[in-house]
Motif scaffolding. Sequence first.
Motif, short mmCIF file in Angstrom:
data_model
loop_
_atom_site.label_atom_id
_atom_site.label_comp_id
_atom_site.label_asym_id
_atom_site.label_seq_id
_atom_site.Cartn_x
_atom_site.Cartn_y
_atom_site.Cartn_z
N LEU A 144 30.16 38.52 43.87
CA LEU A 144 30.85 39.77 43.54
C LEU A 144 29.84 40.91 43.51
CD1 LEU A 144 33.23 38.45 40.73
CD2 LEU A 144 33.52 38.41 43.22
N GLU A 145 29.43 41.30 44.72
CA GLU A 145 28.44 42.36 44.91
C GLU A 145 29.03 43.39 45.86
OE1 GLU A 145 24.55 39.38 44.57
OE2 GLU A 145 25.30 40.03 46.52
N ARG A 146 28.51 44.60 45.81
CA ARG A 146 29.12 45.71 46.53
C ARG A 146 29.22 45.47 48.03
NH1 ARG A 146 30.81 49.76 44.24
NH2 ARG A 146 29.55 49.34 42.40
N GLN A 147 28.18 44.91 48.63
CA GLN A 147 28.19 44.76 50.09
C GLN A 147 29.15 43.67 50.57
OE1 GLN A 147 25.61 43.98 48.19
NE2 GLN A 147 24.70 42.01 48.76
N ARG A 148 29.72 42.90 49.63
CA ARG A 148 30.60 41.80 50.02
C ARG A 148 32.01 42.25 50.35
NH1 ARG A 148 27.44 37.66 51.64
NH2 ARG A 148 25.75 37.32 50.15
N GLY A 149 32.34 43.50 50.09
CA GLY A 149 33.61 44.04 50.54
C GLY A 149 34.82 43.69 49.68
N HIS A 150 34.60 43.31 48.42
CA HIS A 150 35.73 42.94 47.57
C HIS A 150 36.61 44.12 47.22
CE1 HIS A 150 34.31 38.89 47.40
NE2 HIS A 150 33.17 39.23 46.79
N LEU A 192 48.63 34.76 47.47
CA LEU A 192 47.65 34.77 46.39
C LEU A 192 46.26 34.76 47.00
CD1 LEU A 192 46.81 34.51 43.39
CD2 LEU A 192 46.88 32.02 43.72
N VAL A 193 45.43 35.72 46.58
CA VAL A 193 44.04 35.78 47.01
C VAL A 193 43.17 35.20 45.91
CG1 VAL A 193 42.16 37.25 47.81
CG2 VAL A 193 44.53 37.88 48.31
N VAL A 194 42.40 34.17 46.22
CA VAL A 194 41.48 33.56 45.27
C VAL A 194 40.06 33.82 45.74
CG1 VAL A 194 40.66 31.41 44.23
CG2 VAL A 194 43.11 31.80 44.53
N VAL A 195 39.25 34.46 44.89
CA VAL A 195 37.87 34.79 45.23
C VAL A 195 36.95 33.83 44.49
CG1 VAL A 195 36.08 36.56 45.23
CG2 VAL A 195 38.49 37.21 45.53
N ALA A 196 36.19 33.03 45.23
CA ALA A 196 35.23 32.09 44.65
C ALA A 196 33.85 32.72 44.70
CB ALA A 196 35.24 30.77 45.40
N GLY A 197 33.34 33.11 43.54
CA GLY A 197 32.04 33.76 43.48
C GLY A 197 31.87 34.47 42.16
N GLU A 198 30.64 34.80 41.86
CA GLU A 198 30.33 35.49 40.61
C GLU A 198 29.36 36.62 40.91
OE1 GLU A 198 31.32 36.59 37.73
OE2 GLU A 198 31.85 34.51 37.28
N GLY A 199 29.30 37.61 40.02
CA GLY A 199 28.37 38.70 40.26
C GLY A 199 28.62 39.90 39.38
N PRO A 200 27.84 40.95 39.56
CA PRO A 200 27.87 42.11 38.67
C PRO A 200 29.15 42.94 38.73
CG PRO A 200 26.40 42.51 40.55
CD PRO A 200 26.77 41.07 40.59
N LEU A 201 29.96 42.79 39.77
CA LEU A 201 31.18 43.58 39.88
C LEU A 201 32.39 42.91 39.22
CD1 LEU A 201 31.11 45.05 43.50
CD2 LEU A 201 30.38 46.11 41.37
N ARG A 202 32.20 41.79 38.56
CA ARG A 202 33.34 41.06 38.01
C ARG A 202 34.19 41.94 37.09
NH1 ARG A 202 36.09 36.66 36.13
NH2 ARG A 202 35.19 35.15 37.54
N SER A 203 33.57 42.61 36.13
CA SER A 203 34.34 43.39 35.15
C SER A 203 35.15 44.49 35.82
CB SER A 203 33.39 43.99 34.10
OG SER A 203 32.77 42.96 33.36
N ALA A 204 34.51 45.21 36.74
CA ALA A 204 35.20 46.31 37.42
C ALA A 204 36.34 45.79 38.29
CB ALA A 204 34.21 47.10 38.28
N LEU A 205 36.12 44.68 38.99
CA LEU A 205 37.17 44.12 39.83
C LEU A 205 38.32 43.58 38.99
CD1 LEU A 205 34.99 42.25 42.50
CD2 LEU A 205 36.39 44.28 42.90
#
Length: 380
Positions: free
Chosen positions: A211-217, A235-248
Amino acid sequence: MTPVSSHAPHGQSALRTVQVLGGGNAGSSAHVRSLAAGLVARGVKVTVCAPAEAERVHDFTGAGAEHVDVARSSDPVAVAGLRAACAGADLVHAHGLHASFRAALALGGRRVRVPLVVTWHDRVPAEGPRAQLLRVLERRVARAATVMLGTTPGLVDHARRSGARDARLSAVALPGPRPAADPEDTDRRRPKIRAELGATGRPLLIAVGALERQRGHETLCDAARVWRDLDPVPLVVVAGEGPLRSALQRRIEEEDLPVTLAGRRDDVADLLAAADLALLPSRHETGSVPARQALHARVPLVAVDTEGVRELAGDAAELVPADDAEALADAVVRLLGDADRRELLRANGVRQTAGWPTEDETVAQVLSVYDELTQVRTFV
């Protein structure tokens, strides 16, 4: 025939290599784990220098390697620790830009030159002053390396432009477990996985990536607003972790988007095998592990049109422009309504993956490079 390390001739000790890893890239970490296991099986002594978190996730010691905790930093303490770990090594192999820069610092100034092999798995995205700094680091690494390995032709060309004396294309297999080869077994597990994710009776779209900016989430969330109007709603399921979790997560809740952030998963292959489509909205992909995983799982892939994905997937993916939510949404809607096109993408993916290297072939290529540089061991 797979090269196997011979017993050390005339009383020589076994070849000792040090693998240097930053730990920030899941794909390169999984590759090092696979490489370590293959090297150890062939009689090579392997030390993996990586942060403790990478050891917890990838279990290098379980592959038979020694693990040395080295922080993901280029400060004097971290470099000194790496220098001590490399003492007595026949060859050092660093993976990624930052890890290879630390390795170059640690090996600098030695009277006896230890061969340094560097593998670039991708390029670090950056803009402005940070991009200038990264280009400086790339030039420093390229000039320090004995051999540069790139996972794509584009990375090999970039290494040469950065000053590499010897740059080569590297065989890098997709490491780790694969989906079950038996289609009947996959069909039995598919409903259970979909039910666990909440995708019973509706299309399941899987996106894998930090969950990073360049990943296009953010673009993915924009597209999900369109899919919200479909019946049934995918249903869209995103497998991953990162600094954008809270904002997303905040955006998903506020806009009632059909998106679930599943966090870091160790069953990505199973998730993909259960999906109707795989999505890769990242604007920066070179030797993309998520794209490899999707094609191995025989799931139709919709991805941003980058040089790396084009080289990797060929005609086995539906490509869309970067940061274009409308194009991404339209491509998904078209594919969900076109079973023949989905089946064609699956068939193209099977043909594409058939030509990819296996883990044994990857280890064999690396061993041949090591043998060439050390010239003291024989592989038969």
